[in-house]
Design a protein around this motif. Structure first.
Motif, PDB file in Angstrom:
ATOM      1  N   ARG C   6      84.683  52.400  34.393  1.00 26.04           N
ATOM      2  CA  ARG C   6      84.145  53.414  33.480  1.00 26.04           C
ATOM      3  C   ARG C   6      82.935  52.901  32.713  1.00 26.04           C
ATOM      4  NH1 ARG C   6      89.807  54.667  32.011  1.00 26.04           N
ATOM      5  NH2 ARG C   6      89.382  53.045  30.500  1.00 26.04           N
ATOM      6  N   ASP C   8      81.015  48.985  30.999  1.00 27.61           N
ATOM      7  CA  ASP C   8      81.104  47.596  30.581  1.00 27.61           C
ATOM      8  C   ASP C   8      81.456  47.479  29.094  1.00 27.61           C
ATOM      9  OD1 ASP C   8      78.663  48.806  30.271  1.00 27.61           O
ATOM     10  OD2 ASP C   8      77.489  47.208  31.195  1.00 27.61           O
ATOM     11  N   ASN C   9      81.435  48.592  28.396  1.00 26.10           N
ATOM     12  CA  ASN C   9      81.903  48.596  27.012  1.00 26.10           C
ATOM     13  C   ASN C   9      83.415  48.414  26.920  1.00 26.10           C
ATOM     14  OD1 ASN C   9      79.664  48.935  25.329  1.00 26.10           O
ATOM     15  ND2 ASN C   9      79.502  51.089  25.925  1.00 26.10           N
ATOM     16  N   GLU C  10      84.088  48.558  28.046  1.00 23.80           N
ATOM     17  CA  GLU C  10      85.549  48.491  28.022  1.00 23.80           C
ATOM     18  C   GLU C  10      86.071  47.111  28.394  1.00 23.80           C
ATOM     19  OE1 GLU C  10      87.323  51.733  30.110  1.00 23.80           O
ATOM     20  OE2 GLU C  10      86.068  53.224  29.106  1.00 23.80           O
ATOM     21  N   THR C  11      85.159  46.201  28.672  1.00 25.78           N
ATOM     22  CA  THR C  11      85.588  44.862  29.095  1.00 25.78           C
ATOM     23  C   THR C  11      86.091  44.045  27.911  1.00 25.78           C
ATOM     24  OG1 THR C  11      83.344  44.027  28.777  1.00 25.78           O
ATOM     25  CG2 THR C  11      83.905  44.817  30.971  1.00 25.78           C
ATOM     26  N   PRO C  12      86.943  43.048  28.199  1.00 28.78           N
ATOM     27  CA  PRO C  12      87.408  42.163  27.122  1.00 28.78           C
ATOM     28  C   PRO C  12      86.346  41.094  26.810  1.00 28.78           C
ATOM     29  CG  PRO C  12      88.392  41.497  29.185  1.00 28.78           C
ATOM     30  CD  PRO C  12      87.543  42.714  29.498  1.00 28.78           C
ATOM     31  N   SER C 205      77.349  42.650  23.611  1.00 34.04           N
ATOM     32  CA  SER C 205      78.717  43.186  23.586  1.00 34.04           C
ATOM     33  C   SER C 205      79.184  43.604  24.976  1.00 34.04           C
ATOM     34  CB  SER C 205      78.799  44.396  22.643  1.00 34.04           C
ATOM     35  OG  SER C 205      78.399  44.047  21.349  1.00 34.04           O
ATOM     36  N   LYS C 206      78.328  44.291  25.717  1.00 31.88           N
ATOM     37  CA  LYS C 206      78.741  44.807  27.024  1.00 31.88           C
ATOM     38  C   LYS C 206      78.995  43.683  28.016  1.00 31.88           C
ATOM     39  CE  LYS C 206      76.155  49.218  27.280  1.00 31.88           C
ATOM     40  NZ  LYS C 206      76.288  49.650  25.899  1.00 31.88           N
ATOM     41  N   GLY C 208      80.275  40.469  27.640  1.00 32.18           N
ATOM     42  CA  GLY C 208      81.142  39.340  27.352  1.00 32.18           C
ATOM     43  C   GLY C 208      81.486  39.106  25.897  1.00 32.18           C
ATOM     44  N   CYS C 209      80.751  39.739  24.985  1.00 26.91           N
ATOM     45  CA  CYS C 209      81.062  39.524  23.568  1.00 26.91           C
ATOM     46  C   CYS C 209      82.036  40.579  23.064  1.00 26.91           C
ATOM     47  CB  CYS C 209      79.784  39.536  22.742  1.00 26.91           C
ATOM     48  SG  CYS C 209      78.787  38.046  23.016  1.00 26.91           S
ATOM     49  N   MET C 210      82.482  40.364  21.845  1.00 30.54           N
ATOM     50  CA  MET C 210      83.398  41.295  21.194  1.00 30.54           C
ATOM     51  C   MET C 210      82.609  42.391  20.485  1.00 30.54           C
ATOM     52  SD  MET C 210      85.988  40.418  18.044  1.00 30.54           S
ATOM     53  CE  MET C 210      87.162  39.389  18.933  1.00 30.54           C
ATOM     54  N   ALA C 211      81.647  41.995  19.697  1.00 30.57           N
ATOM     55  CA  ALA C 211      80.777  42.917  18.969  1.00 30.57           C
ATOM     56  C   ALA C 211      79.620  42.065  18.467  1.00 30.57           C
ATOM     57  CB  ALA C 211      81.498  43.577  17.807  1.00 30.57           C
TER      58      ALA C 211
END
Lengths: 343, 343, 343, 343
Positions: C6, C8-12, C205-206, C208-211
């Motif tokens: 869906r 890359d914003n949904e990745t951990p 963020s998209k 590999g980072c968290m925010a």
């Protein structure tokens, strides 16, 4: 009504201004301030103020003040002014709107005037938290003040120095600048940019015009460009601006504005004298322009109003009243008022 | 540094919160607050507060406050708060930005607290000029206050009543709500909506989280919709919101938040006791939460800093210092501080 | 779900980033971006980009874009961008909010890319009415584009030249800058400021980072000061900024960001190849980064969704689907997808 | 100049309006729209429009449009209009300023008119990304259009229905409403609220006044309260509003406004006829009000200008010219123009 002293905003248009409007009403003219009348403003005001002056004709004092502040104050900047200043008390957030959230910092001071020490302290205290605080950006003074008093030239010098020494911009709200000037006996230049004012809201509506104010820029010509954008974007670029500019030109021609203000000041002085010798009523502040604040008992003020005298009960204070004298106030009006407070 | 009492904003993440973050870091999850953690917030907080509660997860307290105020205050509306409130002193105009020029009206009051009479007077005075004035719209209280004190439930009742009686909206800035709650020994419900607060900025970052705050709405569900728009439009709708929501859930689970706050409050109390018996230093306000304001001589405070004790010189006052105790402050830290002021 | 494409914003969070967060979580640290991690950003990014670079750490891409535009565009200025750009389609007015009413002018172009001639024409047409029109102020490009394509260095040159020749400011929205860079095989410098970009929203963020996002300024250091004010005033100055900055430092250390993006791009390429040989499905645009747009029949796409494959139906087009590949997409995920479209 | 067809904004004040201004200029009158003239507006316009109508007197059309849109459109809401609409092309962001960043969505349509299908499609496409998109809020039509054409009543019905069916608010920009009405032969009510318009910017300045526009509200009385706040806060609450209201009352008295517009339309029609029979020049759109757009060769237009005929070269198109006919255009003016294009 027997006589009306509620506000100089309620006066009609002076005959000389009316004549100028009629003269401007001939044939077609370029719209949006590109007309011949608007084209003369810079030169006419530059002569009047003895320095290069850029002029933005406008229809209200609120927009003049708001554009001035927005031109020099970032959204994270603060504007220092007296607690009673029109910009903080009577413009319902217009400066904040034009300035995208700038902050007005009201400072107390007696008889409607700021004092340099209190001003400096307020500026200092406002910025203690660095980027978490607003940045002091602008000083706005009002002349004559909202209390009917007039800053001396020395007072202006000292106050503007506080701001300029800190790299702040300076503004003068001159909604009643003519009245102050007559009171001071000073030249327009001496009472404005020579004291440190970089921008002047030059009021004319209260003193004989229909709807005409000029925002003046002394130096910093790039500010005018910003100001023109603000004017357009706030809906204040009148299509038929010639009528505003024609009023302004007539207003300053041959000293009309000063004659009108002198008349108003004289009426105020006459009334002030009557108050001073009154057994009960008291002047709230020295009367130095065309406004007179009178402290009296609430029943006495009520009785005065019932006699058909128009004036303004000061908000939140039932025993304080404001009487304003305008270019159209007649000797008879003033006499009727004086009679009414005496009996 | 020997020990650091500058701010609870400087503390690390508590282990329990860290564990929750790790647990949230598994696989993919819907973005933009549509993840399973965010979906649990309304229920979890509704249970905690014993009433239907809508939750907006956010990353900072400033945005929580600003969105709350913007949801209920029109651009021509004013927000009343204590002069020392974070919204007026430390947010550099964020409320004015989100609120499109709304005005904050600071009101004075001892020990960081507003008083009902002064509040009522300030509201009354602010609106004397009708449409020319801002319209009183909102009351924002801070609990615990910026002076380290805590409003009693009765005080909250009286203050919110002043606002609600005038049809104004109500907000509680709870950046340190946990500390206040521990101090009061009250339930979350009793200390918030049962007192009249309609919105609560529920702080968690200072008390153990990494970056997590919840803006809570009690009633008025349509406000949440407005709030969501403000969040998106200000860039605060984090794509990976699951990490914020997971913090919030862990924070309130099994009373973790109250245990963390109780620890901080105890440390503060221990230091306050030491100050009270000190020959020279004085407490500036009663110590009721996790902040301690100490008035001492400037040289003494300078000497303390030189010993490696971290604290905050209060802006503009060289003989006033703030010490903040956090969830990660150790007994050793506090003992080192007490020793340092004694010798 | 079988496999999720869906967004890359949904990745951990990637393990290396997680480790950096853990390392940052030791003891206290100065708040509000005055911590040691934040202090390293300027140097680290200056080295990476081979030029003096000022860095503003932020938590979202929307705020990075919005602050960038607000720093260089007056309220009466316009920003030119592709019609599909995130700033115009997906930020619900954040640029207009930060820019106090600035205007975005969307320009059409094939495969998500602007073309110099169309851009020049759009700029010209936008300003025909002088002060009654917005003033062209800024060009914002997106790399990789919203269609999954990548501008060549020559294309960037030509587009930025159109803006710079007219005295406009330039911005690059690099929410997926890493993916573009891998695709181009160019250095960060060659793909940004050497092409004419003055500001870069450097997305993390998209990928590999968290925010964590960084707004980078190449030259014009005064813009950073303005940007810092915007950050504070919009509630984006996180108290515990160390956690954002630590992510950013880890992200660019030893090329982690490029390895993560290369992985994602490879997965996308594998899927693209499968689509190209598919009897019915078609690629909507060349696949040059980590997004794949597939045009297929609506029933076929519905069937795919029912098989448990996560993807995004493109708004308003029932036969267009977007598949995004991230740093955490596994070979198995991609193989499952390829199998699913084949059978 | 031989004859001037640049704009109806360049015309002087009609004698009947002037007389009304003179009559209003007697003695003092309450300021800030509390005068007797302003007090009559609601009733006078309610009679004219055959329904309860609330009136906000204003000095410019830009502010009328901007306040109307701001009253019904949240900052995250979008306003749909024709690409050539004044609000999008000629107001330099005033709607965005008053609406705190609302977005105008221009939609194409032939001869200056929107079409229901294209409008519906544009609304649909604008909101595909949920909270990441602007929310469709308002439809603004212009009558007569910027191309000099006039929507039929049926066209208005169909367009407003598209908006109303979706719960959107509706506005009519009637800067040249009088010209449209004369062209339609319809009543004010039939051409406005009976078609679905909830707000009307009722223009008067172009058609005989000095500076007077009325923003009319049909129903939704709470919007007027909001509008009054916007007026004050943008500096548009003139202290001497009596002069604006007196113009408006005179303008609609005994059908003056329609007589003035009918005169202008007749002049336009005469010129249009001459163009239609011209060997080279062509009408760009049907001439249905007081504006005539002529496509001709650039040299021919240049030659016309050199003969002393005033008109407007359309921005960006050297072979398109606009001629506007006003209440003060004389038969001789029009004849001179017709002669000039013939020889």
């Amino acid at each position: 009504m027997k006589a009306n002293f509620r506000s100089d905003n309620e006066t009609p248009v002076a005959p000389e201004i009316w004549a100028a409007l009629e003269q401007a009403n001939q044939g077609t003219a370029f719209a949006y301030a590109e007309d011949p009348w608007s084209a003369q403003l810079d030169q006419a005001f530059s002569e009047l103020f003895e320095t290069g002056t850029r002029v933005l004709p406008l229809a209200t004092g609120t927009v003049a003040n708001s554009i001035a502040l927005a031109c020099v104050t970032p959204p994270w900047g603060s504007v220092f002014c007296h607690r009673g200043a029109h910009i903080v008390s009577d413009e319902s957030g217009a400066p904040e709107f034009f300035g995208n959230g700038l902050r007005l910092v009201p400072v107390d001071g007696p008889t409607g005037k700021l004092e340099p020490t209190a001003l400096g302290r307020a500026i200092g205290q406002s910025q203690g938290h660095g980027i978490h605080s607003y940045a002091p950006a602008t000083l706005s003074l009002t002349q004559s003040t909202e209390s009917g008093t007039v800053y001396t030239l020395e007072e202006l010098d000292a106050l503007y120095a506080v701001a300029l020494d800190r790299g702040m911009a300076t503004h003068l709200d001159g909604a009643r600048f003519a009245n102050a000037l007559v009171s001071l006996g000073a030249s327009p230049a001496d009472a404005s940019w020579r004291r440190g004012a970089q921008m002047l809201s030059f009021g004319a509506s209260k003193n004989g015009c229909m709807a005409a104010e000029a925002l003046l820029f002394f130096g910093h010509p790039e500010r005018l460009e910003t100001a023109e954008r603000h004017r357009k974007r706030s809906g204040h670029l009148l299509s038929k601006m010639r009528y505003v500019s024609a009023q302004l030109l007539a207003y300053i021609e041959d000293g009309l504005w000063l004659r009108l203000a002198a008349h108003a000041n004289r009426q105020a002085a006459a009334f002030a004298e009557a108050v001073e010798t009154h057994p009960e009523a008291r002047l709230e502040s020295p009367v130095q322009a065309n406004e007179v604040f009178v402290r009296w008992t609430a029943p006495a003020l009520e009785a005065l109003a019932e006699k058909g005298i128009g004036f303004h009960f000061w908000p939140g204070q039932e025993n304080l009243a404001r009487f304003v004298f305008g270019h159209s106030t007649t000797d008879d009006d003033t006499r009727a008022l004086i009679d009414a407070i005496r009996h």
